[in-house]
Every structure is written in C-alpha cells, then in structure tokens.
Scaffold this active site. Sequence first.
Site, short mmCIF file in Angstrom:
data_model
loop_
_atom_site.label_atom_id
_atom_site.label_comp_id
_atom_site.label_asym_id
_atom_site.label_seq_id
_atom_site.Cartn_x
_atom_site.Cartn_y
_atom_site.Cartn_z
CG ASN A 63 -45.86 -44.45 -10.28
OD1 ASN A 63 -44.62 -44.49 -10.22
ND2 ASN A 63 -46.55 -45.32 -10.95
NE ARG A 78 -44.93 -48.68 -9.01
CZ ARG A 78 -44.52 -48.89 -10.24
NH1 ARG A 78 -44.39 -47.88 -11.07
NH2 ARG A 78 -44.24 -50.09 -10.66
CG HIS A 113 -46.01 -55.32 -12.10
ND1 HIS A 113 -45.60 -56.10 -13.14
CD2 HIS A 113 -45.85 -54.04 -12.51
CE1 HIS A 113 -45.21 -55.35 -14.14
NE2 HIS A 113 -45.33 -54.08 -13.78
NE ARG A 115 -38.36 -53.30 -18.05
CZ ARG A 115 -39.31 -53.09 -17.15
NH1 ARG A 115 -39.89 -54.10 -16.53
NH2 ARG A 115 -39.68 -51.87 -16.85
CD GLU A 120 -49.88 -50.91 -10.51
OE1 GLU A 120 -48.74 -51.22 -10.21
OE2 GLU A 120 -50.20 -50.52 -11.65
#
Length: 399
Positions: free
Chosen positions: A7, A91, A180, A241, A382
């Site tokens: 990742n 990823r 996600h 965010r 993940e």
Amino acid sequence: MKVLVLNSGSSSIKYQFIDTEKKIALAKGLVDRIGMTGAVLTHQRYNDEKIKIVGEILDHQIAVEYVLGVMLSKNHGVISDKKDIEAIGHRVVHGGETFSDSVLITDEVVKVLQDNIELAPLHNPPNIKGIQACQRILPDQPQCAVFDTAFHSRMPPKSYLYGIPYELYKKYKIRRYGFHGTSHLYVSSKAATMLNKDIKDLKLITAHLGNGCSMAAIKNGVSMDTTMGFTPLEGLLMGTRSGDLDPSLILYIMGKEELTLNEASTLLNKHSGLIGISGESSDMREIIAAVNDNQQRAKWAFEIFCYRIKKYVGAYTAAMGGLDGLVFTGGIGENSPEVRAEVCKELEFLGIEIDDLKNQNSDDIISKDNSKVKVMRIPTNEELVIALDTARIVSLSNN
Ligand code: ADP
C-alpha cells in the site's frame, strides 16, 4: 500462494507478506518518511518482536529494496529467495470506470492508471510509483492491482450520478465512485458469516471509520450506495476532510480568502473535519480526551462526527427498505465505544439496541440479544482481501 501486499502512499509504504492458504501475515511492516530525514522501516515477523531499521530511503524504489532486504535477511527474514514471493498485490485507490475488478498489471494497465491520475491526484501517483518500483526490482513476479473503487462498481445510476449536466459525466467521468471498497467487502462478508446468513439475504450498513471515513449500503452483497463520491472528500466528517458541504461555500471562501484551486483543495482535505472544527487534533483519541476535558470545540467535533454517521444510518436504511446489520470498523469504529454508543443512541425505533457492557468490552456483536438489527464490531483486513484477490487473478491468468 504467498503474496506481498503493498500500500504505497506519498511518503510511506505499508506491506504485508501473506500466506493466502493459511490467511495469515507471515510478516508486516511500514517504510515511513520516504524522501525525508529520519526515514525508517518497521518490520515484524509473525509472532515476533518489531524491529526498526533507519536508513537513507530517498524514493519508493529504495523503499521496496529495503523491504525485500529485510524479508531476505537471516535474522528477521521470511524468505530465502526472491522467488518465494509468488505474486505482488497493490492497493490502488482509483480504478475509474475502466476497472470494476482487480487486474493483472501490464504496461497497458499502468498507462490507464496514469491516465486516471486526474481522478485521484493525491493517491494514484504513489500507487503507480510502488508498481513501477516492483516492476524493476521483481520483474519476474506477477503483479496485480486491487482497487478501492471496485466493490462499488455495481451501484445503480441513481446512486452514482450527480445532479449536474449529464454531458459532464460523459465528458469527464464525474460520478460517485466510492472508496474503501476492500474494507466494506471484507467486513460485510465477515458479518454474514457471523450472523450465519447468506450475504445475498442481508441488508447491511458498514461504517469504515479511520482517518478517512466512509459508509456503504450493501444490499444482497452489492454496494448500492456509499458516502464517498467522485473523490474521498464527500460524505462523513473525517480527521482532516470536511465531508458533505454546500458546494457554493467553496466558491464563496475562495472569493473571500482569495484562494487558488490548490489552496481550496488543501483547506478542505487537510485543515477541515475534526481538526478544523476542534482546532485540537485530527486524532479521535485526542478529541475524546478534549471532550472529557470539557472543551467546547472538541465536543462539537465529536457530535458532528457521530451525527453524520447516524444520519446516513437512517438514509441507507430507507434506501435499502430495511436493515439487518450495522458494522463498525477502522481505527475509530473498532476502538471507540464512545463513538459507537453516540451513533446508536436513540435508534431503537429502527431496531438498533446497543448492549452497553458488550460495547464497552468491544465484543464482536455489541447489540442486545433481542435487538432486531445486529450491531457488530469487525476489525477490517484490507491486506487479506488484496492478497486473496491477487491469488485469484494470478491463478486465473495461469490457467
Ligand atoms: P487509516 O485510515 O489511516 O488506516 P486507522 O484505521 O488506523 O487509520 O484509524 C485511525 C483513527 O483511529 C485515528 O483517528 C485514531 O485516533 C483512531 N483510534 C485508534 N484507536 C482509538 C481508540 N482507542 N479510541 C478512539 N479512536 C481511536
């Protein structure tokens, strides 16, 4: 199959070396501060102590060389030859409309990813750097891209189209993509297993609450809506965010503060959310500490964070025509009983009834035994999804 999962971020690479048959990480680690002073690799073998290696790690290629070096090392390694890495799974944040499934990486695929950079300017460039570093260092191993967007690719047009001229969707691919995806896929299938039901018979809401936060409405195993949109900025309040806002306020602030496009983007992506409201921190642990210290702005940040999640629980229950399970995952979802309790408060009318003790203990199922909707806390994985998908795609290509 033994798969190296990478990742790659702008200044870090997280990795796991996963045995897909045993479903365990034989080793995992992080190269942090790539290109900066104090770059460091943290590495941990399964059931072993963490070690740290400090070095001059100037770019992603050197970072991957460090990872390979420690994986091959006598004292801390897990392989004796490069060939023991049977495949590499990356990823990749944004697959655009081109990729609705994971894909074996070819030069053509890299080109499409480069063409998609505009859609994910913060995320896709480091993802591509990680891929290119592996192409140079491990040229004989098959590589696979697993997309954050793929799980959401079956959303219906009523979920993915925005209320702007349709021509802009056709011209610039402006639509909801969702992110996600590997996490929502993993925890929703885990939830079905925990409930001993076929996922095709379930209506689930999954809430991935980490530094980035998103929710998904998953009906019969298909993501039918999700809170993140064209970019990961939309939807829930996040660490830095803003999430949902009135689009015209961006134009207003840009005018008032004389901001450039880049400055406006930084404002909404890096200085908003929990940090923007609280003025304290983007880290939920510190927000909760400040709430306990009675700090008003931190209280608002916490309340807004939980309130948005609650609103989407209601919205997605309506969108699916019912709800069987609500799943909390990600650093906050897995570790904060305070957030879970606040989100579920007064949702008894929807059939959501939390058991305070189970919630405090962070049990797998935190709802009362008679709660119509089962509320679950499921640690996400993940990397495992990426490894399993890489093994699937590589096996397909070998046959
Ligand atoms: P990322 O999205 O970068 O993978 P994580 O899923 O690790 O991030 O989530 C990071 C968030 O989880 C941070 O806001 C952190 O404060 C929060 N977190 C971790 N542990 C706890 C805890 N015990 N209580 C509340 N929040 C926590």
